[in-house]
Scaffold this active site. Structure first.
Site, PDB file in Angstrom:
ATOM      1  N   LYS A 101       0.835  -1.215   0.000  1.00  0.00           N
ATOM      2  CA  LYS A 101       0.000   0.000   0.000  1.00  0.00           C
ATOM      3  C   LYS A 101       0.864   1.257   0.000  1.00  0.00           C
ATOM      4  O   LYS A 101       0.623   2.181  -0.777  1.00  0.00           O
ATOM      5  CB  LYS A 101      -0.908   0.008   1.240  1.00  0.00           C
ATOM      6  CG  LYS A 101      -1.624   1.336   1.448  1.00  0.00           C
ATOM      7  CD  LYS A 101      -2.492   1.332   2.682  1.00  0.00           C
ATOM      8  CE  LYS A 101      -1.807   1.749   3.952  1.00  0.00           C
ATOM      9  NZ  LYS A 101      -1.572   3.200   4.095  1.00  0.00           N
ATOM     10  N   ASN A 102       1.852   1.288   0.884  1.00  0.00           N
ATOM     11  CA  ASN A 102       2.610   2.534   1.023  1.00  0.00           C
ATOM     12  C   ASN A 102       3.557   2.789  -0.138  1.00  0.00           C
ATOM     13  O   ASN A 102       4.128   3.874  -0.251  1.00  0.00           O
ATOM     14  CB  ASN A 102       3.387   2.546   2.353  1.00  0.00           C
ATOM     15  CG  ASN A 102       2.440   2.743   3.532  1.00  0.00           C
ATOM     16  OD1 ASN A 102       1.259   3.032   3.348  1.00  0.00           O
ATOM     17  ND2 ASN A 102       2.961   2.582   4.734  1.00  0.00           N
ATOM     18  N   ARG A 153      -5.123  11.065   4.190  1.00  0.00           N
ATOM     19  CA  ARG A 153      -4.170  12.162   4.247  1.00  0.00           C
ATOM     20  C   ARG A 153      -2.974  11.946   3.315  1.00  0.00           C
ATOM     21  O   ARG A 153      -2.338  12.904   2.881  1.00  0.00           O
ATOM     22  CB  ARG A 153      -3.740  12.466   5.674  1.00  0.00           C
ATOM     23  CG  ARG A 153      -3.361  11.268   6.482  1.00  0.00           C
ATOM     24  CD  ARG A 153      -2.756  11.643   7.799  1.00  0.00           C
ATOM     25  NE  ARG A 153      -1.551  12.409   7.618  1.00  0.00           N
ATOM     26  CZ  ARG A 153      -1.408  13.699   7.914  1.00  0.00           C
ATOM     27  NH1 ARG A 153      -2.380  14.344   8.477  1.00  0.00           N
ATOM     28  NH2 ARG A 153      -0.290  14.321   7.693  1.00  0.00           N
ATOM     29  N   CYS A 169      -4.947  13.388  12.530  1.00  0.00           N
ATOM     30  CA  CYS A 169      -5.630  12.111  12.352  1.00  0.00           C
ATOM     31  C   CYS A 169      -5.550  11.361  13.667  1.00  0.00           C
ATOM     32  O   CYS A 169      -4.983  11.850  14.632  1.00  0.00           O
ATOM     33  CB  CYS A 169      -5.013  11.305  11.217  1.00  0.00           C
ATOM     34  SG  CYS A 169      -3.435  10.614  11.654  1.00  0.00           S
ATOM     35  N   ARG A 176       0.210  14.879  13.030  1.00  0.00           N
ATOM     36  CA  ARG A 176       0.812  14.603  11.710  1.00  0.00           C
ATOM     37  C   ARG A 176       0.942  15.842  10.823  1.00  0.00           C
ATOM     38  O   ARG A 176       0.325  15.936   9.759  1.00  0.00           O
ATOM     39  CB  ARG A 176       0.029  13.512  10.983  1.00  0.00           C
ATOM     40  CG  ARG A 176       0.148  12.190  11.688  1.00  0.00           C
ATOM     41  CD  ARG A 176      -0.511  11.077  10.936  1.00  0.00           C
ATOM     42  NE  ARG A 176       0.320  10.474   9.918  1.00  0.00           N
ATOM     43  CZ  ARG A 176      -0.005   9.361   9.269  1.00  0.00           C
ATOM     44  NH1 ARG A 176      -1.124   8.757   9.520  1.00  0.00           N
ATOM     45  NH2 ARG A 176       0.800   8.867   8.361  1.00  0.00           N
ATOM     46  N   ASP A 186       4.369   0.735  11.901  1.00  0.00           N
ATOM     47  CA  ASP A 186       3.128   0.123  11.413  1.00  0.00           C
ATOM     48  C   ASP A 186       2.919  -1.294  11.945  1.00  0.00           C
ATOM     49  O   ASP A 186       1.821  -1.841  11.800  1.00  0.00           O
ATOM     50  CB  ASP A 186       3.104   0.115   9.875  1.00  0.00           C
ATOM     51  CG  ASP A 186       2.831   1.503   9.313  1.00  0.00           C
ATOM     52  OD1 ASP A 186       2.421   2.389  10.092  1.00  0.00           O
ATOM     53  OD2 ASP A 186       3.042   1.701   8.104  1.00  0.00           O
ATOM     54  N   VAL A 188       7.909   7.096  16.699  1.00  0.00           N
ATOM     55  CA  VAL A 188       7.640   7.758  15.408  1.00  0.00           C
ATOM     56  C   VAL A 188       6.373   8.616  15.469  1.00  0.00           C
ATOM     57  O   VAL A 188       6.368   9.754  14.985  1.00  0.00           O
ATOM     58  CB  VAL A 188       7.558   6.720  14.260  1.00  0.00           C
ATOM     59  CG1 VAL A 188       7.248   7.393  12.933  1.00  0.00           C
ATOM     60  CG2 VAL A 188       8.862   5.929  14.160  1.00  0.00           C
ATOM     61  N   ARG A 190      -8.613  -0.419   4.251  1.00  0.00           N
ATOM     62  CA  ARG A 190      -7.722   0.580   3.665  1.00  0.00           C
ATOM     63  C   ARG A 190      -6.369  -0.044   3.330  1.00  0.00           C
ATOM     64  O   ARG A 190      -5.679   0.443   2.443  1.00  0.00           O
ATOM     65  CB  ARG A 190      -7.511   1.751   4.644  1.00  0.00           C
ATOM     66  CG  ARG A 190      -8.732   2.621   4.844  1.00  0.00           C
ATOM     67  CD  ARG A 190      -8.389   3.815   5.700  1.00  0.00           C
ATOM     68  NE  ARG A 190      -7.081   4.314   5.293  1.00  0.00           N
ATOM     69  CZ  ARG A 190      -6.187   4.864   6.103  1.00  0.00           C
ATOM     70  NH1 ARG A 190      -6.454   5.000   7.374  1.00  0.00           N
ATOM     71  NH2 ARG A 190      -5.042   5.283   5.634  1.00  0.00           N
TER      72      ARG A 190
HETATM   73  C1  UD1 Z   1       4.219   6.907   6.159  1.00  0.00           C
HETATM   74  C2  UD1 Z   1       3.334   5.703   6.006  1.00  0.00           C
HETATM   75  C3  UD1 Z   1       2.813   5.231   7.358  1.00  0.00           C
HETATM   76  C4  UD1 Z   1       3.989   4.995   8.304  1.00  0.00           C
HETATM   77  C5  UD1 Z   1       4.898   6.221   8.358  1.00  0.00           C
HETATM   78  C6  UD1 Z   1       6.152   5.978   9.172  1.00  0.00           C
HETATM   79  C7  UD1 Z   1       2.344   6.043   3.832  1.00  0.00           C
HETATM   80  C8  UD1 Z   1       1.128   6.317   3.039  1.00  0.00           C
HETATM   81  N1  UD1 Z   1       2.208   6.045   5.163  1.00  0.00           N
HETATM   82  O1  UD1 Z   1       3.426   7.954   6.716  1.00  0.00           O
HETATM   83  O2  UD1 Z   1       2.102   4.012   7.176  1.00  0.00           O
HETATM   84  O3  UD1 Z   1       3.493   4.733   9.601  1.00  0.00           O
HETATM   85  O4  UD1 Z   1       5.307   6.577   7.030  1.00  0.00           O
HETATM   86  O5  UD1 Z   1       6.845   4.894   8.689  1.00  0.00           O
HETATM   87  O6  UD1 Z   1       3.394   5.785   3.290  1.00  0.00           O
HETATM   88  N2  UD1 Z   1       6.063  14.658  10.585  1.00  0.00           N
HETATM   89  C9  UD1 Z   1       6.146  16.003  10.885  1.00  0.00           C
HETATM   90  N3  UD1 Z   1       6.187  16.894   9.848  1.00  0.00           N
HETATM   91  C10 UD1 Z   1       6.158  16.498   8.542  1.00  0.00           C
HETATM   92  C11 UD1 Z   1       6.070  15.124   8.251  1.00  0.00           C
HETATM   93  C12 UD1 Z   1       6.029  14.206   9.296  1.00  0.00           C
HETATM   94  O7  UD1 Z   1       6.189  16.389  12.049  1.00  0.00           O
HETATM   95  O8  UD1 Z   1       6.204  17.356   7.651  1.00  0.00           O
HETATM   96  C13 UD1 Z   1       6.032  13.655  11.695  1.00  0.00           C
HETATM   97  C14 UD1 Z   1       4.730  12.861  11.722  1.00  0.00           C
HETATM   98  O9  UD1 Z   1       3.739  13.552  12.445  1.00  0.00           O
HETATM   99  C15 UD1 Z   1       5.163  11.583  12.381  1.00  0.00           C
HETATM  100  C16 UD1 Z   1       6.598  11.402  11.879  1.00  0.00           C
HETATM  101  O10 UD1 Z   1       7.020  12.691  11.443  1.00  0.00           O
HETATM  102  O11 UD1 Z   1       5.181  11.731  13.771  1.00  0.00           O
HETATM  103  C17 UD1 Z   1       6.752  10.402  10.755  1.00  0.00           C
HETATM  104  O12 UD1 Z   1       5.951  10.780   9.659  1.00  0.00           O
HETATM  105  P1  UD1 Z   1       6.248  10.365   8.151  1.00  0.00           P
HETATM  106  O13 UD1 Z   1       7.499   9.564   8.057  1.00  0.00           O
HETATM  107  O14 UD1 Z   1       6.128  11.575   7.310  1.00  0.00           O
HETATM  108  O15 UD1 Z   1       5.018   9.383   7.874  1.00  0.00           O
HETATM  109  P2  UD1 Z   1       3.968   9.465   6.688  1.00  0.00           P
HETATM  110  O16 UD1 Z   1       4.653   9.716   5.404  1.00  0.00           O
HETATM  111  O17 UD1 Z   1       2.829  10.322   7.092  1.00  0.00           O
END
Ligand code: UD1
Length: 428
Positions: free
Chosen positions: A35-36, A105, A129, A134, A317, A339, A409
């Site tokens: 999925k990711n 998102r 969320c 996030r 995850d 995380v 999902r």
């Molecule tokens: C992706 C995955 C999700 C997985 C996560 C971490 C997808 C669709 N989803 O989510 O399943 O759990 O990686 O492996 O691929 N953060 C900030 N600012 C930002 C971006 C992130 O503070 O601009 C924080 C987030 O709130 C979170 C952490 O960084 O606490 C990690 O987020 P991120 O690695 O960006 O995860 P996603 O891409 O949202």
């Protein structure tokens, strides 16, 4: 071409799963495409100047949503089984509407590609969320470094860039989504972009491979420095999605928790190293073959400690499913979530099934119990749902899981796959 909403069609609005626990899972199960990986790759397909074919696409509601997002931009999308064909020729809109972004998102990954192709992107701000606030500040900072101007207007993020220029970008944290958005925008920017402290997840590598198959120049994906030389044009390509390491891990955990003997096929073992290490530590036998993993549990489970980390650490995850495993392991397990800020929603539900867990800040302390019992529980998010399923399969009596749209999902045909392993499970 129309977007085929396969999952929604099949679901018939059934949103509960009933599980009669107590049967060890036995047999073989095949993992679907990740999925990711597929979500950003479908978003990136709009970068192409000609049609793209993506194979091994799982039938998931999140995939429906990303297909709808790019279809809403004027792009033609067709789904046939596990293949998605995208013809980006009609791309004529730069707005991702609220009703789609609020459903998922991850839709925000379309921003970098839209900026590259249209010089503009207007995306509903994704907001928070269930698993935390996030924010997307690092996505925006990266796109700004490439020359985009971004403002928030009436709940929408509006980004414009007359032309994108390569830049050196240091990420404060190796965010998966930010790395993806920057990679997509940078792949068609003028000059070279270097992302330092980039995410290293296997899904990033799959996206980089896809961009390169379209004629892009991305190097270093899978390490913490990614170098992207922008090109003026990308072509169509045919790409197969990598297997879903989180789905694989979820079946491995469920097999172990039920005291079963399951072979999980279509895996890339390297992607699962931290999970296999923890399974072995808990007393489970794991047999590795080329592209499959067999899990057998012959003895009692032992408590384990783990901390979620970015790749190649233990994946967040799988924190919830692995916690389900520890609920019936001898001794105390200490689980730390680093995380996400609020990823313990499954704890209250597992407690309803008899688990003994307390939370101290970002740490969960689990004292193993001899048995779990069936209860009425709610899937609060996708991976919480997977944890509850694993717990339900090993619990005494019947568990009724509500809000299973979260599970759809991210897990293709999960009820059918578990039935294939002998589980007594049905939708209601
Ligand atoms: C992706 C995955 C999700 C997985 C996560 C971490 C997808 C669709 N989803 O989510 O399943 O759990 O990686 O492996 O691929 N953060 C900030 N600012 C930002 C971006 C992130 O503070 O601009 C924080 C987030 O709130 C979170 C952490 O960084 O606490 C990690 O987020 P991120 O690695 O960006 O995860 P996603 O891409 O949202």
């Amino acid at each position: 071409m129309a977007v085929v909403k396969t999952v929604a069609d099949r679901k018939d609005n059934l949103d509960k799963i009933l599980v009669k626990g107590g049967n060890p899972l036995v047999g073989k199960v095949t993992v679907s495409g990740a999925k990711n990986a597929v979500l950003p790759i479908i978003a990136a397909s709009i970068l192409a100047g000609s049609p793209v074919q993506i194979d091994d696409v799982p039938n998931l509601t999140d995939v429906d949503t990303i297909c709808q997002v790019i279809a809403s931009l004027g792009v033609a999308v067709a789904r046939d089984g596990n293949t998605v064909k995208v013809d980006p020729a009609g791309l004529d809109t730069f707005e991702a509407p609220h009703e789609l972004v609020s459903k998922m998102r991850a839709s925000v990954v379309v921003m970098g590609a839209l900026l590259a192709r249209m010089g503009k992107a207007r995306i509903s701000h994704p907001g928070g969320c269930a698993i935390g606030s996030r924010p997307i500040n690092w996505h925006l900072k990266g796109l700004e470094a490439l020359g985009a101007q971004i403002r928030i207007n009436h709940g929408y993020l509006e980004a414009t860039a007359a032309s994108l220029k390569g830049a050196r970008i240091y990420l404060d944290f190796p965010s998966v989504g930010a790395t993806e958005n920057i990679m997509m925008a940078a792949s068609m920017a003028k000059g070279t972009t270097i992302i330092e402290n980039s995410a290293q997840e296997p899904e990033i590598v799959d996206l980089a491979n896809f961009i390169n198959e379209m004629g892009g120049k991305v190097r270093g994906a899978g390490t913490n420095v990614i170098r992207i030389e922008g090109v003026s044009h990308l072509n169509g390509a045919v790409h197969s999605i990598i297997p879903d390491r989180i789905e694989a891990g979820s079946y491995l955990v469920a097999a172990a928790l039920t005291g079963g003997d399951v072979t999980v096929e279509n895996v890339i073992i390297d992607h699962l190293k931290p999970v296999l290490a923890k399974l072995r530590e808990s007393g489970v036998e794991v047999i590795e073959a080329d592209t499959s993993l067999r899990v057998i549990r012959r003895s009692e489970l032992k408590g384990i400690d783990f901390k979620t980390q970015v790749h190649p650490g233990f994946p967040t995850d799988l924190q919830a499913p692995m916690m389900a495993l520890t609920t019936m392991a001898r001794g105390t397990s200490i689980i730390t979530e680093t995380v996400f800020e609020n990823r313990f929603m499954h704890v209250e539900e597992l407690k309803r099934m008899g688990a003994n867990i307390r939370i101290e800040g970002r740490t969960a302390i689990v004292d193993g119990v001899a048995r779990l019992t069936g209860a009425q529980v709610k899937a609060t998010d996708l991976r919480a749902g997977a944890a509850l399923l694993a717990a339900a399969l090993s619990a005494e009596g019947v568990t009724e899981i509500e809000n299973t749209y979260h599970i759809d999902r991210g897990y293709e045909n999960i009820v059918e796959k578990l039935q294939g392993l002998g589980a007594q499970i049905s939708r209601a």
